[in-house]
Design an enzyme around this catalytic site. Structure first.
Site, PDB file in Angstrom:
ATOM      1  N   ASP A 152      -0.270 -16.547  -2.883  1.00  0.00           N
ATOM      2  CA  ASP A 152       0.169 -15.957  -3.213  1.00  0.00           C
ATOM      3  C   ASP A 152       0.239 -15.673  -5.143  1.00  0.00           C
ATOM      4  OD1 ASP A 152       0.430 -13.056  -1.127  1.00  0.00           O
ATOM      5  OD2 ASP A 152       2.751 -13.243  -1.912  1.00  0.00           O
ATOM      6  N   SER A 160      -5.528   2.031   9.597  1.00  0.00           N
ATOM      7  CA  SER A 160      -4.312   1.417  10.012  1.00  0.00           C
ATOM      8  C   SER A 160      -4.780   0.378  11.759  1.00  0.00           C
ATOM      9  CB  SER A 160      -2.984   2.380   9.852  1.00  0.00           C
ATOM     10  OG  SER A 160      -1.918   1.882  10.742  1.00  0.00           O
ATOM     11  N   TYR A 171      -8.930   0.615  12.690  1.00  0.00           N
ATOM     12  CA  TYR A 171      -9.830  -0.613  12.306  1.00  0.00           C
ATOM     13  C   TYR A 171     -11.620  -1.005  13.118  1.00  0.00           C
ATOM     14  CZ  TYR A 171      -5.752  -2.243   9.274  1.00  0.00           C
ATOM     15  OH  TYR A 171      -4.692  -2.857   9.435  1.00  0.00           O
ATOM     16  N   LYS A 195      -6.528  -9.221  -4.073  1.00  0.00           N
ATOM     17  CA  LYS A 195      -6.674 -11.298  -4.200  1.00  0.00           C
ATOM     18  C   LYS A 195      -5.845 -11.800  -3.297  1.00  0.00           C
ATOM     19  CE  LYS A 195      -3.085  -9.942  -7.112  1.00  0.00           C
ATOM     20  NZ  LYS A 195      -2.909  -8.445  -6.766  1.00  0.00           N
ATOM     21  N   ALA A 255       0.845  -0.721   0.128  1.00  0.00           N
ATOM     22  CA  ALA A 255       0.098  -0.310   0.074  1.00  0.00           C
ATOM     23  C   ALA A 255       0.814   0.918   0.049  1.00  0.00           C
ATOM     24  CB  ALA A 255      -1.198  -0.136   1.380  1.00  0.00           C
TER      25      ALA A 255
END
Length: 356
Positions: free
Chosen positions: A203, A56, A77, A119, A35
């Site tokens: 991954d 965060s 969160y 994903k 990010a």
């Protein structure tokens, strides 16, 4: 389509059919390395999205990031889940560990916000379906973050396949290896099956899986897979995976992925009348190098790299602003998870597994 036509205006955005006004205000949920280093810069460089909130677990530590990208709001969160400052954003980008995607994507949909989610959508097909259903029920856009679907080399490859430039595709060879421990410690969430939902297949293998489906415009009907792990710290997940996808066209895709091998990626399509090879398609920055052979004609293309992360967020913003359904939607994410679960079943049983 001639090869010359395919290479002309190579980086064109064929999906961009109008110029919408405004931007989509994004809350970026999860401020990890990707990010910070790729998503936030890509959003800032684009035209159709802007970041207006960071979510965060450590808002104080995220403050420097917020200042760097001129982001006005930071919440934790729990505050996000409660809907704090919901008026400051129109959509969310979910970039947290896989097992938490559903928690935040579903909350966003319930707040009436559009969703772009990394994903896989979640760690199981069942949980991912809950995300898709929540977004459908709320009437918001859901896009699975398959950035390569917006990358020019991959899009030109799909056009070449559609136009039969290499005949009927018979074989696809795709591979992606990335030495995880050179970039993360043994405590990485990617090595925790509860958080990741799997290892190298989830991954890394998802890249050749989804890209193959995209360029063929076809879903697999069967899969056979094997996995291997050499021991700690990979003992709880697949360190290496090899899987073969079978399509009803008769094409097969042989794919590999590894958490513990030299960094490498490749994609090659072999047709009845030619081949297409893309250099390093999955490594993060596609170098815009491809070779196409069609009959007796061979052409090479080399161009400046395009930031597929910027393209991805501009595509998402464009879809939201114009009311266009994104191609990598929730169903696209569900299809990959269906294949992933079948691949793990195949690896356990040593048998081919059929896909509905």
């Amino acid at each position: 389509m001639s090869l010359e036509d395919a290479f002309a205006n190579f980086t064109r955005r064929d999906w961009e059919r109008e110029s919408p006004d405004g931007t989509v205000r994004l809350a970026v949920i999860g401020v990890g390395g990707f990010a910070r280093n790729r998503a936030l810069p890509g959003i800032a460089d684009g035209s159709y999205c802007e970041t207006t909130m960071l979510v965060s677990g450590s808002p104080d530590r995220a403050r420097a990031v917020a200042e760097s990208f001129d982001v006005s709001h930071i919440v934790d969160y729990d505050a996000f889940l409660a809907g704090d400052h919901a008026e400051t954003y129109d959509a969310v980008y979910v970039a947290t560990p896989n097992a938490t995607h559903g928690r935040y994507a579903i909350a966003a949909a319930e707040h009436g916000k559009h969703v772009i989610c990394e994903k896989p959508l979640d760690t199981s097909l069942e949980r991912a379906r809950e995300i898709a259903d929540a977004c459908t029920d709320a009437g918001v856009t859901l896009m699975t973050a398959y950035r390569l679907q917006t990358e020019p080399t991959v899009r030109r490859t799909r056009e070449l396949v559609r136009d039969g430039v290499v005949g009927e595709v018979v074989q696809i060879h795709g591979g992606f290896s990335h030495p995880l421990l050179e970039h993360a410690g043994p405590g990485s969430w990617r090595l925790d099956p509860d958080l990741a939902g799997g290892g190298a297949l989830v991954d890394l293998g998802v890249y050749p899986l989804n890209t193959t489906r995209f360029v063929l415009d076809c879903d697999p009907e069967g899969v056979y897979a094997t996995t291997h792990s050499s021991g700690e710290p990979f003992d709880a997940v697949d360190e290496h995976v090899a899987f073969q996808l079978e399509f009803d066209t008769g094409a097969t895709a042989s794919c590999t992925a590894s958490f513990d091998a030299h960094a490498s990626s490749r994609l090659e399509l072999v047709g009845t009348d030619g081949t297409i090879s893309i250099a390093s398609p999955f490594g993060g920055v596609v170098p815009q190098e491809m070779v196409v052979e069609s009959g007796d004609v061979r052409m090479e293309y080399t161009g400046p790299p395009v930031d597929e992360v910027r393209e991805e967020f501009d595509y998402f913003g464009y879809c939201v602003l114009t009311g266009t359904d994104p191609e990598p939607d929730g169903e696209d994410g569900l299809t990959d998870l269906r294949a992933i679960e079948a691949a793990y079943e195949s690896a356990e049983t040593n048998c081919r597994v059929a896909l509905e």
